[in-house]
Motif scaffolding. Structure first.
Motif, PDB file in Angstrom:
ATOM      1  N   GLU A  60      -0.501   9.777  15.641  1.00 26.10           N
ATOM      2  CA  GLU A  60       0.340   8.623  15.289  1.00 26.10           C
ATOM      3  C   GLU A  60       1.712   8.670  15.962  1.00 26.10           C
ATOM      4  O   GLU A  60       2.533   7.769  15.738  1.00 26.10           O
ATOM      5  CB  GLU A  60       0.529   8.563  13.773  1.00 26.10           C
ATOM      6  CG  GLU A  60      -0.760   8.374  12.995  1.00 26.10           C
ATOM      7  CD  GLU A  60      -1.437   7.055  13.307  1.00 26.10           C
ATOM      8  OE1 GLU A  60      -0.716   6.064  13.556  1.00 26.10           O
ATOM      9  OE2 GLU A  60      -2.680   7.021  13.319  1.00 26.10           O
ATOM     10  N   ASN A  61       1.999   9.734  16.732  1.00 24.68           N
ATOM     11  CA  ASN A  61       3.260   9.876  17.482  1.00 24.68           C
ATOM     12  C   ASN A  61       4.498   9.885  16.579  1.00 24.68           C
ATOM     13  O   ASN A  61       5.554   9.360  16.949  1.00 24.68           O
ATOM     14  CB  ASN A  61       3.395   8.754  18.525  1.00 24.68           C
ATOM     15  CG  ASN A  61       2.317   8.806  19.577  1.00 24.68           C
ATOM     16  OD1 ASN A  61       1.931   9.883  20.038  1.00 24.68           O
ATOM     17  ND2 ASN A  61       1.804   7.647  19.955  1.00 24.68           N
ATOM     18  N   PHE A  62       4.368  10.474  15.386  1.00 23.99           N
ATOM     19  CA  PHE A  62       5.520  10.552  14.491  1.00 23.99           C
ATOM     20  C   PHE A  62       6.535  11.587  14.976  1.00 23.99           C
ATOM     21  O   PHE A  62       7.736  11.432  14.743  1.00 23.99           O
ATOM     22  CB  PHE A  62       5.067  10.907  13.081  1.00 23.99           C
ATOM     23  CG  PHE A  62       4.290   9.806  12.403  1.00 23.99           C
ATOM     24  CD1 PHE A  62       4.482   8.483  12.757  1.00 23.99           C
ATOM     25  CD2 PHE A  62       3.362  10.083  11.418  1.00 23.99           C
ATOM     26  CE1 PHE A  62       3.772   7.455  12.146  1.00 23.99           C
ATOM     27  CE2 PHE A  62       2.648   9.075  10.797  1.00 23.99           C
ATOM     28  CZ  PHE A  62       2.848   7.756  11.165  1.00 23.99           C
ATOM     29  N   ASN A  72       8.518  10.224  18.040  1.00 30.17           N
ATOM     30  CA  ASN A  72       9.351   9.065  17.698  1.00 30.17           C
ATOM     31  C   ASN A  72       9.819   9.193  16.248  1.00 30.17           C
ATOM     32  O   ASN A  72       9.260   8.560  15.350  1.00 30.17           O
ATOM     33  CB  ASN A  72       8.558   7.774  17.899  1.00 30.17           C
ATOM     34  CG  ASN A  72       9.415   6.537  17.685  1.00 30.17           C
ATOM     35  OD1 ASN A  72      10.643   6.596  17.775  1.00 30.17           O
ATOM     36  ND2 ASN A  72       8.774   5.419  17.377  1.00 30.17           N
ATOM     37  N   SER A  99      10.371   6.303  13.625  1.00 32.27           N
ATOM     38  CA  SER A  99       9.254   5.658  12.926  1.00 32.27           C
ATOM     39  C   SER A  99       9.127   6.117  11.475  1.00 32.27           C
ATOM     40  O   SER A  99       8.396   5.496  10.705  1.00 32.27           O
ATOM     41  CB  SER A  99       7.944   5.949  13.668  1.00 32.27           C
ATOM     42  OG  SER A  99       7.676   7.342  13.691  1.00 32.27           O
ATOM     43  N   TRP A 151      11.368   5.843   9.223  1.00 33.48           N
ATOM     44  CA  TRP A 151      11.977   4.819   8.366  1.00 33.48           C
ATOM     45  C   TRP A 151      11.921   3.419   8.975  1.00 33.48           C
ATOM     46  O   TRP A 151      12.108   2.434   8.286  1.00 33.48           O
ATOM     47  CB  TRP A 151      13.437   5.177   8.085  1.00 33.48           C
ATOM     48  CG  TRP A 151      14.328   5.234   9.277  1.00 33.48           C
ATOM     49  CD1 TRP A 151      14.959   4.176   9.884  1.00 33.48           C
ATOM     50  CD2 TRP A 151      14.696   6.391  10.030  1.00 33.48           C
ATOM     51  NE1 TRP A 151      15.684   4.605  10.966  1.00 33.48           N
ATOM     52  CE2 TRP A 151      15.568   5.971  11.069  1.00 33.48           C
ATOM     53  CE3 TRP A 151      14.404   7.749   9.922  1.00 33.48           C
ATOM     54  CZ2 TRP A 151      16.112   6.857  12.000  1.00 33.48           C
ATOM     55  CZ3 TRP A 151      14.952   8.631  10.837  1.00 33.48           C
ATOM     56  CH2 TRP A 151      15.794   8.177  11.855  1.00 33.48           C
ATOM     57  N   GLU A 152      11.651   3.337  10.252  1.00 31.33           N
ATOM     58  CA  GLU A 152      11.598   2.024  10.895  1.00 31.33           C
ATOM     59  C   GLU A 152      10.385   1.241  10.400  1.00 31.33           C
ATOM     60  O   GLU A 152       9.271   1.747  10.323  1.00 31.33           O
ATOM     61  CB  GLU A 152      11.519   2.209  12.420  1.00 31.33           C
ATOM     62  CG  GLU A 152      11.777   0.937  13.190  1.00 31.33           C
ATOM     63  CD  GLU A 152      11.770   1.193  14.679  1.00 31.33           C
ATOM     64  OE1 GLU A 152      12.643   0.648  15.385  1.00 31.33           O
ATOM     65  OE2 GLU A 152      10.908   1.962  15.144  1.00 31.33           O
ATOM     66  N   GLY A 153      10.602  -0.014  10.048  1.00 30.44           N
ATOM     67  CA  GLY A 153       9.519  -0.858   9.562  1.00 30.44           C
ATOM     68  C   GLY A 153       9.139  -0.630   8.114  1.00 30.44           C
ATOM     69  O   GLY A 153       8.067  -1.073   7.679  1.00 30.44           O
ATOM     70  N   TYR A 154      10.014   0.047   7.351  1.00 33.14           N
ATOM     71  CA  TYR A 154       9.720   0.258   5.927  1.00 33.14           C
ATOM     72  C   TYR A 154       9.711  -1.100   5.217  1.00 33.14           C
ATOM     73  O   TYR A 154      10.543  -1.957   5.523  1.00 33.14           O
ATOM     74  CB  TYR A 154      10.773   1.177   5.309  1.00 33.14           C
ATOM     75  CG  TYR A 154      10.530   1.462   3.852  1.00 33.14           C
ATOM     76  CD1 TYR A 154       9.671   2.486   3.460  1.00 33.14           C
ATOM     77  CD2 TYR A 154      11.147   0.688   2.874  1.00 33.14           C
ATOM     78  CE1 TYR A 154       9.448   2.736   2.112  1.00 33.14           C
ATOM     79  CE2 TYR A 154      10.921   0.928   1.534  1.00 33.14           C
ATOM     80  CZ  TYR A 154      10.070   1.943   1.160  1.00 33.14           C
ATOM     81  OH  TYR A 154       9.836   2.178  -0.176  1.00 33.14           O
ATOM     82  N   HIS A 191       6.109   1.056   4.507  1.00 31.52           N
ATOM     83  CA  HIS A 191       4.892   1.387   5.244  1.00 31.52           C
ATOM     84  C   HIS A 191       3.699   1.286   4.292  1.00 31.52           C
ATOM     85  O   HIS A 191       3.116   2.285   3.873  1.00 31.52           O
ATOM     86  CB  HIS A 191       5.007   2.790   5.833  1.00 31.52           C
ATOM     87  CG  HIS A 191       6.226   2.980   6.676  1.00 31.52           C
ATOM     88  ND1 HIS A 191       7.052   4.070   6.589  1.00 31.52           N
ATOM     89  CD2 HIS A 191       6.782   2.174   7.638  1.00 31.52           C
ATOM     90  CE1 HIS A 191       8.059   3.951   7.447  1.00 31.52           C
ATOM     91  NE2 HIS A 191       7.915   2.813   8.090  1.00 31.52           N
ATOM     92  N   ARG A 210       4.911   8.542   5.577  1.00 25.81           N
ATOM     93  CA  ARG A 210       5.194   9.195   6.866  1.00 25.81           C
ATOM     94  C   ARG A 210       6.126  10.391   6.668  1.00 25.81           C
ATOM     95  O   ARG A 210       5.879  11.475   7.203  1.00 25.81           O
ATOM     96  CB  ARG A 210       5.828   8.181   7.833  1.00 25.81           C
ATOM     97  CG  ARG A 210       4.910   7.017   8.164  1.00 25.81           C
ATOM     98  CD  ARG A 210       5.542   6.047   9.150  1.00 25.81           C
ATOM     99  NE  ARG A 210       4.657   4.915   9.440  1.00 25.81           N
ATOM    100  CZ  ARG A 210       4.943   3.930  10.278  1.00 25.81           C
ATOM    101  NH1 ARG A 210       6.109   3.934  10.922  1.00 25.81           N
ATOM    102  NH2 ARG A 210       4.081   2.943  10.472  1.00 25.81           N
ATOM    103  N   THR A 220      16.228  10.302   6.762  1.00 26.95           N
ATOM    104  CA  THR A 220      15.308   9.179   6.530  1.00 26.95           C
ATOM    105  C   THR A 220      15.756   8.319   5.358  1.00 26.95           C
ATOM    106  O   THR A 220      15.872   7.090   5.479  1.00 26.95           O
ATOM    107  CB  THR A 220      13.888   9.718   6.277  1.00 26.95           C
ATOM    108  OG1 THR A 220      13.471  10.507   7.378  1.00 26.95           O
ATOM    109  CG2 THR A 220      12.916   8.571   6.074  1.00 26.95           C
TER     110      THR A 220
END
Length: 371
Positions: free
Chosen positions: A143-145, A148, A151, A153-156, A158, A217, A271
């Motif tokens: 998932e490339n956590f 990056n 990711s 917290w981005e787009g929370y 989730h 995440r 986060t």
């Protein structure tokens, strides 16, 4: 698959001893009922709730000539049935490891009762931690956590998870729930039960909290980090039981344990304290799964900080106890050496270890008198 312990005793049916000796057989039969339910149309809908992961959402991408579709999952009340089934699976797997691996090693090593219980505990936990660490690491990479970190917290919120991530959390909850009946099945000592209940409760609260609050995440990253440190400790303890001179693993674990606590606090503050505080979607919305409010952020950070402080306190006490034990062993080794050197000094001027007060009785003095 039934597991039956070899014993010469035949306890009464449904007695405590009967249930403890045959708990894996009983649980296997219960799990088999759900699997057999898949074979019949009448019961298949109910059996599916327990065996398969629920709440899938199909998302299609219209980019390019090909229309690709993939499935994501969110959580719901039906997950309790799935967690229950995999709790049964965890009981069966633990019984297999206990009888076919740990019990055979115990019979060869002839451990004392104290070492026997600690060896079983470390054997079970090291297998689980190693498996969970490897599985969680593969999810982080896919998932490339790690590459990056934004990711986290981005787009929370989730709310949607890939299959592997949701199944990972379900298995984690199932395993730590299975640890509760295992206290009874393994005949855990009364003095050890409070300690076991504390860390089982901490795992359940933190994993369930990350799952329900859609912080999956961050929860996955922290679990993988924590399991890496824990697997090192329990493997080091297994090696120590086989040879008490091999204690290098504890030193490495001590360093990584402190670093793990610092990384856990850093990622949590980054986060929750900074990432979510500056997120676009603020407010409490149960329908969309948004829990990004100040009160909950403070509560989450407080829970993490208190847990890390508790773990550090236990760690410091553990290290102090080890140093005291090492110092007492060194003192015991010095005392016999000091007594031996003292007896050697006294032996030339005494008989049978007692000092001779009359120096004129020596052969040299008698020779001088005769001359």
């Amino acid at each position: 698959m039934g597991i039956r312990k070899k014993t010469n005793k035949n306890p009464p049916v449904l007695s405590h001893e009967f249930i403890i000796q045959n708990h894996a057989d009983i649980v296997s039969c219960v799990a088999m009922v759900f699997l057999l339910g898949l074979m019949f149309e009448v019961t298949s809908k109910v059996a599916v709730l327990f065996i398969t992961v629920q709440y899938n959402v199909t998302i299609s991408t219209n980019e390019g000539p090909d229309d690709n579709a993939f499935n994501l999952f969110h959580y719901g009340i039906k997950d309790l049935a799935t967690i229950f089934f995999y709790m049964l699976v965890a009981i069966i797997i633990s019984a297999i490891i206990q009888e076919y691996v740990l019990d055979k090693i115990n019979r060869k090593m002839h451990f004392s009762k104290t070492k026997h219980s600690k060896f079983n505990e470390s054997g079970q936990l090291s297998a689980f931690y190693l498996f969970s660490f490897g599985w969680g690491s593969s999810i982080l990479l896919s998932e490339n956590f790690l590459s990056n970190p934004v990711s986290l917290w981005e787009g929370y919120p989730h709310t949607l998870m890939p299959f592997q991530m949701k199944f990972y959390f379900i298995c984690q909850l199932g395993y730590w729930l299975h640890a509760l009946p295992e206290l009874y099945f393994q005949k855990t000592k009364k003095e050890d039960i409070p300690r076991q209940l504390v860390y089982i409760s901490l795992y359940l609260v933190h994993i369930a909290g990350a799952y329900i609050l859609n912080l999956n995440r961050l929860g996955l990253v922290l679990l993988v980090l924590h399991y890496f440190v824990e697997v090192l400790f329990h493997v080091s303890r297994l090696i120590y039981f086989s040879n008490e001179k091999r204690q290098t693993g504890f030193t490495i674990w001590a360093v990584l344990f402190v670093l793990g606590r610092l990384l856990t606090l850093s990622l949590s503050v980054l986060t929750v304290g900074f990432g979510l505080a500056n997120a676009e979607q603020q407010g409490l919305d149960m329908a969309t799964g948004n829990f990004n409010v100040l009160f909950l952020r403070i509560t989450i950070l407080a829970a993490i900080c208190i847990t890390q402080a508790f773990m550090m306190w236990k760690f410091i006490n553990f290290q102090l106890r080890r140093w005291r034990e090492h110092a007492s062993v060194q003192n015991l080794k010095k005392k016999p050496a000091a007594s031996k050197s003292k007896s050697k000094k006294e032996k030339p001027n005494g008989v049978n270890g007692s000092a001779n007060s009359n120096g004129a009785d020596s052969p040299r003095a008698r020779k001088e008198k005769s001359s």
